[in-house]
Design a protein around this motif. Structure first.
Motif, PDB file in Angstrom:
ATOM      1  N   ALA A 131       0.840  -1.206   0.000  1.00  0.00           N
ATOM      2  CA  ALA A 131       0.000   0.000   0.000  1.00  0.00           C
ATOM      3  C   ALA A 131       0.876   1.259   0.000  1.00  0.00           C
ATOM      4  N   GLN A 132       1.928   1.248   0.796  1.00  0.00           N
ATOM      5  CA  GLN A 132       2.837   2.396   0.819  1.00  0.00           C
ATOM      6  C   GLN A 132       3.543   2.566  -0.518  1.00  0.00           C
ATOM      7  N   ILE A 133       3.966   1.459  -1.094  1.00  0.00           N
ATOM      8  CA  ILE A 133       4.635   1.516  -2.395  1.00  0.00           C
ATOM      9  C   ILE A 133       3.696   2.095  -3.444  1.00  0.00           C
ATOM     10  N   LEU A 134       2.455   1.637  -3.450  1.00  0.00           N
ATOM     11  CA  LEU A 134       1.491   2.142  -4.430  1.00  0.00           C
ATOM     12  C   LEU A 134       1.305   3.648  -4.295  1.00  0.00           C
ATOM     13  N   LYS A 135       1.191   4.140  -3.080  1.00  0.00           N
ATOM     14  CA  LYS A 135       1.016   5.586  -2.868  1.00  0.00           C
ATOM     15  C   LYS A 135       2.230   6.373  -3.353  1.00  0.00           C
ATOM     16  N   ALA A 136       3.430   5.863  -3.073  1.00  0.00           N
ATOM     17  CA  ALA A 136       4.638   6.556  -3.525  1.00  0.00           C
ATOM     18  C   ALA A 136       4.749   6.520  -5.045  1.00  0.00           C
ATOM     19  N   MET A 137       4.365   5.399  -5.637  1.00  0.00           N
ATOM     20  CA  MET A 137       4.409   5.307  -7.099  1.00  0.00           C
ATOM     21  C   MET A 137       3.422   6.269  -7.750  1.00  0.00           C
ATOM     22  N   GLN A 138       2.332   6.551  -7.106  1.00  0.00           N
ATOM     23  CA  GLN A 138       1.403   7.543  -7.642  1.00  0.00           C
ATOM     24  C   GLN A 138       2.053   8.922  -7.698  1.00  0.00           C
ATOM     25  N   VAL A 139       2.909   9.236  -6.725  1.00  0.00           N
ATOM     26  CA  VAL A 139       3.679  10.472  -6.784  1.00  0.00           C
ATOM     27  C   VAL A 139       4.654  10.429  -7.955  1.00  0.00           C
ATOM     28  N   SER A 140       5.265   9.288  -8.162  1.00  0.00           N
ATOM     29  CA  SER A 140       6.176   9.101  -9.288  1.00  0.00           C
ATOM     30  C   SER A 140       5.449   9.359 -10.610  1.00  0.00           C
ATOM     31  N   ARG A 141       4.273   8.800 -10.736  1.00  0.00           N
ATOM     32  CA  ARG A 141       3.467   9.013 -11.950  1.00  0.00           C
ATOM     33  C   ARG A 141       3.143  10.480 -12.149  1.00  0.00           C
ATOM     34  N   ASP A 142       2.760  11.166 -11.095  1.00  0.00           N
ATOM     35  CA  ASP A 142       2.309  12.556 -11.211  1.00  0.00           C
ATOM     36  C   ASP A 142       3.456  13.527 -11.492  1.00  0.00           C
ATOM     37  N   THR A 143       4.631  13.226 -10.962  1.00  0.00           N
ATOM     38  CA  THR A 143       5.749  14.169 -11.043  1.00  0.00           C
ATOM     39  C   THR A 143       6.766  13.826 -12.113  1.00  0.00           C
ATOM     40  N   GLY A 144       6.769  12.584 -12.602  1.00  0.00           N
ATOM     41  CA  GLY A 144       7.799  12.141 -13.536  1.00  0.00           C
ATOM     42  C   GLY A 144       9.050  11.633 -12.852  1.00  0.00           C
ATOM     43  N   MET A 145       9.059  11.642 -11.505  1.00  0.00           N
ATOM     44  CA  MET A 145      10.195  11.091 -10.775  1.00  0.00           C
ATOM     45  C   MET A 145      10.310   9.588 -11.025  1.00  0.00           C
ATOM     46  N   LEU A 146      11.526   9.085 -10.914  1.00  0.00           N
ATOM     47  CA  LEU A 146      11.777   7.670 -11.145  1.00  0.00           C
ATOM     48  C   LEU A 146      11.739   6.923  -9.815  1.00  0.00           C
ATOM     49  N   THR A 147      10.897   5.883  -9.732  1.00  0.00           N
ATOM     50  CA  THR A 147      10.855   5.022  -8.560  1.00  0.00           C
ATOM     51  C   THR A 147      11.942   3.968  -8.678  1.00  0.00           C
ATOM     52  N   MET A 148      12.826   3.925  -7.681  1.00  0.00           N
ATOM     53  CA  MET A 148      13.858   2.899  -7.615  1.00  0.00           C
ATOM     54  C   MET A 148      13.440   1.880  -6.559  1.00  0.00           C
ATOM     55  N   MET A 149      13.698   0.611  -6.825  1.00  0.00           N
ATOM     56  CA  MET A 149      13.179  -0.421  -5.930  1.00  0.00           C
ATOM     57  C   MET A 149      14.232  -1.456  -5.575  1.00  0.00           C
ATOM     58  N   HIS A 150      14.384  -1.685  -4.269  1.00  0.00           N
ATOM     59  CA  HIS A 150      15.099  -2.866  -3.780  1.00  0.00           C
ATOM     60  C   HIS A 150      14.065  -3.981  -3.722  1.00  0.00           C
ATOM     61  N   ALA A 151      14.155  -4.912  -4.671  1.00  0.00           N
ATOM     62  CA  ALA A 151      13.104  -5.910  -4.860  1.00  0.00           C
ATOM     63  C   ALA A 151      13.521  -7.263  -4.280  1.00  0.00           C
ATOM     64  N   GLU A 152      13.181  -7.470  -3.024  1.00  0.00           N
ATOM     65  CA  GLU A 152      13.283  -8.768  -2.355  1.00  0.00           C
ATOM     66  C   GLU A 152      12.131  -8.859  -1.362  1.00  0.00           C
ATOM     67  N   ASN A 153      11.613 -10.058  -1.182  1.00  0.00           N
ATOM     68  CA  ASN A 153      10.511 -10.248  -0.239  1.00  0.00           C
ATOM     69  C   ASN A 153      11.073 -10.330   1.182  1.00  0.00           C
ATOM     70  N   GLY A 154      11.165  -9.172   1.836  1.00  0.00           N
ATOM     71  CA  GLY A 154      11.815  -9.086   3.134  1.00  0.00           C
ATOM     72  C   GLY A 154      11.190  -9.926   4.231  1.00  0.00           C
ATOM     73  N   PRO A 155       9.872  -9.908   4.410  1.00  0.00           N
ATOM     74  CA  PRO A 155       9.281 -10.729   5.478  1.00  0.00           C
ATOM     75  C   PRO A 155       9.564 -12.215   5.316  1.00  0.00           C
ATOM     76  N   ALA A 156       9.494 -12.706   4.092  1.00  0.00           N
ATOM     77  CA  ALA A 156       9.781 -14.125   3.864  1.00  0.00           C
ATOM     78  C   ALA A 156      11.252 -14.430   4.129  1.00  0.00           C
ATOM     79  N   ILE A 157      12.140 -13.527   3.723  1.00  0.00           N
ATOM     80  CA  ILE A 157      13.575 -13.704   3.975  1.00  0.00           C
ATOM     81  C   ILE A 157      13.838 -13.808   5.470  1.00  0.00           C
ATOM     82  N   ASP A 158      13.202 -12.960   6.239  1.00  0.00           N
ATOM     83  CA  ASP A 158      13.425 -12.975   7.691  1.00  0.00           C
ATOM     84  C   ASP A 158      13.021 -14.311   8.311  1.00  0.00           C
ATOM     85  N   VAL A 159      11.938 -14.899   7.817  1.00  0.00           N
ATOM     86  CA  VAL A 159      11.511 -16.202   8.333  1.00  0.00           C
ATOM     87  C   VAL A 159      12.551 -17.269   8.003  1.00  0.00           C
TER      88      VAL A 159
END
Length: 477
Positions: free
Chosen positions: A171-199
């Motif tokens: 949900a937080q990512i989606l909201k930030a990406m909406q800012v990216s869409r509106d402003t033209g800023m580039l969303t950079m992502m560290h893409a790993e499933n953190g909760p699963a990794i922690d388990v």
């Protein structure tokens, strides 16, 4: 000051040519046929300095678009300061970095950026810019994010990993990406499933598997592939452009290629460690305690991947086909003593990071030597595309009149031995690249027209580098 670099082979992303480069002050004034006159005057007799580049390449200075100087992490702080790290970068032919300003949980986003300006200002050997890490996605920080382009910060980073530290949920990512869409800023992502990794990490430790090798086992490639796909889908829903950082798994590359094939503004970078090193390296040099812990040298996230599974070859192929667009370092150095040592009994406590800012240009040139990439692609991956991706192309990333005179004279007939005490100016007590041999050498480096490295000697000064206000990405389709 006027400088003439003569007799060299100028290499841009679009091709090579025998040419002389005339520098006037901090800009490139002209790219000339060898021995040309200018307005009827002999060029060489009307300059202050002549650099003979016969038999050598003249390339635009490298741009490392992913660094972490002085980053607090894992109970310690990255060992390179902006001063030491950028000086090491200069030795390796990198003339610009884009570091990450950090907003921590509960902090105002503006205060995080201000703190990084304070760390860097007056200390850098080369030019620098900032991305913004958003560590606390709130209504206030999202509103502040919209104002960052006015500050010359046109990209921000989110984490799908590190719960309790930098993690953002969908949900937080989606909201930030909406800012990216509106402003033209580039969303950079560290893409790993953190909760699963922690388990998985907790389960491995509970089983007594605490050596550095298990860092990569816990961070399975499936969890990078899954998070990459999820980030792509969220970007598609919002219409945001997406740049996935430090891609290490071939399956994550496949997700990026799939999205790009559908016309989505999705991009990816990898790093030299994922091209050359492997999970098997972390098994250690021997079975004794030190041998097993030696693998901590290469603990980073995303982790190194198994050579037996073919990840390295697939990443090289992705660089050839443009499924991946850039090569950065994710330079985040920690010493073994008192830093990596924190995780001697538990791999989860090893600070994640590899130091490599000094060696990126050389390591990628070795890919030219071995036929993995072309000479032009070398320049494209390490300078031109980072400039375009992050809004500084024209000023940087190309040798053409009017561009900043960030230039490297590179000798393909030279040789570079990498390792501690050889080519190592980073503030580290070991080298992740100990023993690597490169069939090439950085001879001379100019930053904004000033020679800052020549024949392995640093000639620059603390504070030579300037903050670069970036525009929006010039790479979007």
């Amino acid at each position: 000051m006027k400088t003439l670099i003569k007799n060299g082979t100028v290499v841009n992303a679009t091709g090579t040519a025998s040419a002389d480069v005339l520098v006037d002050g901090d800009r490139i004034a002209a790219v000339l046929a060898p021995g040309s006159t200018l307005l009827g005057f002999d060029v060489e007799s009307n300059v202050d300095t002549v650099i003979d580049a016969a038999g050598k390449y003249v390339i635009p200075g490298g741009i490392d678009a992913h660094t972490h100087m002085q980053l607090p992490f894992g109970g310690t702080e990255a060992s390179d300061t902006f001063e030491s790290g950028t000086r090491a970068a200069a030795h390796g032919g990198t003339t610009s970095i884009i570091d990450f300003a950090v907003q921590t949980y509960g902090q105002r986003l503006e205060d995080g950026l201000a703190a990084w300006h304070e760390k860097a200002a007056g200390n850098c050997a080369i030019d620098y810019g900032f991305h913004q890490i958003v560590g606390d996605v709130t209504a206030e920080s999202l509103e502040a994010l919209r104002r960052l382009p006015d500050e010359g910060v046109t990209s921000f980073k989110l984490f799908m990993a590190y719960p309790g530290v930098f993690y953002s949920d969908d949900a937080q990512i989606l909201k930030a990406m909406q800012v990216s869409r509106d402003t033209g800023m580039l969303t950079m992502m560290h893409a790993e499933n953190g909760p699963a990794i922690d388990v998985l990490a907790q389960q491995l430790v509970d089983q007594g598997n605490t050596d550095p090798y298990y860092h990569g086992i816990a961070r399975a490639w499936e969890l990078e592939e899954e998070a990459t796909h999820r980030a792509i889908m969220l970007a598609k829903v919002t219409g945001a452009p997406l740049y996935v950082v430090h891609v290490s798994a071939k399956q994550a590359v496949e997700q990026l290629a799939w999205a790009r094939g559908k016309g989505q503004n999705v991009f990816g970078e990898t790093c030299p460690q994922y091209l050359y090193l492997s999970l098997e390296d972390q098994l250690g040099a021997s079975s004794d305690e030190w041998g097993k812990f030696e693998g901590a040298k290469w603990v980073c996230s995303t982790p190194l991947r198994s050579r037996a599974e073919g990840h390295q070859d697939s990443l090289w192929q992705a660089l050839r086909t443009n499924a991946l667009q850039t090569v950065s370092t994710d330079h985040c150095p920690f010493c073994m003593k008192d830093q990596k040592d924190l995780g001697r009994s538990d791999f989860r406590k090893i600070p994640n990071g590899i130091g490599g800012i000094e060696h990126r240009m050389d390591l990628m040139y070795q890919g030219v030597v071995t036929g993995e990439i072309t000479l032009e692609r070398w320049v494209e991956l390490t300078s031109t595309t980072p400039a375009r991706m992050f809004g500084v192309y024209g000023e940087k990333g190309v040798i053409q009149p009017g561009a900043d005179a960030d230039l490297v004279v590179y000798d393909p007939n030279g040789h570079t031995s990498i390792g501690l005490g050889k080519t190592h100016h980073m503030n580290m007590d070991y080298s992740a690249w100990e023993g690597y041999e490169i069939d090439g050498h950085v001879d001379t480096v100019l930053s904004r027209g000033r020679v800052i490295v020549d024949d392995n000697q640093y000639l620059g000064r603390k504070g030579d580098g300037e903050f670069v206000k970036r525009g929006l990405s010039q790479y979007l389709i």
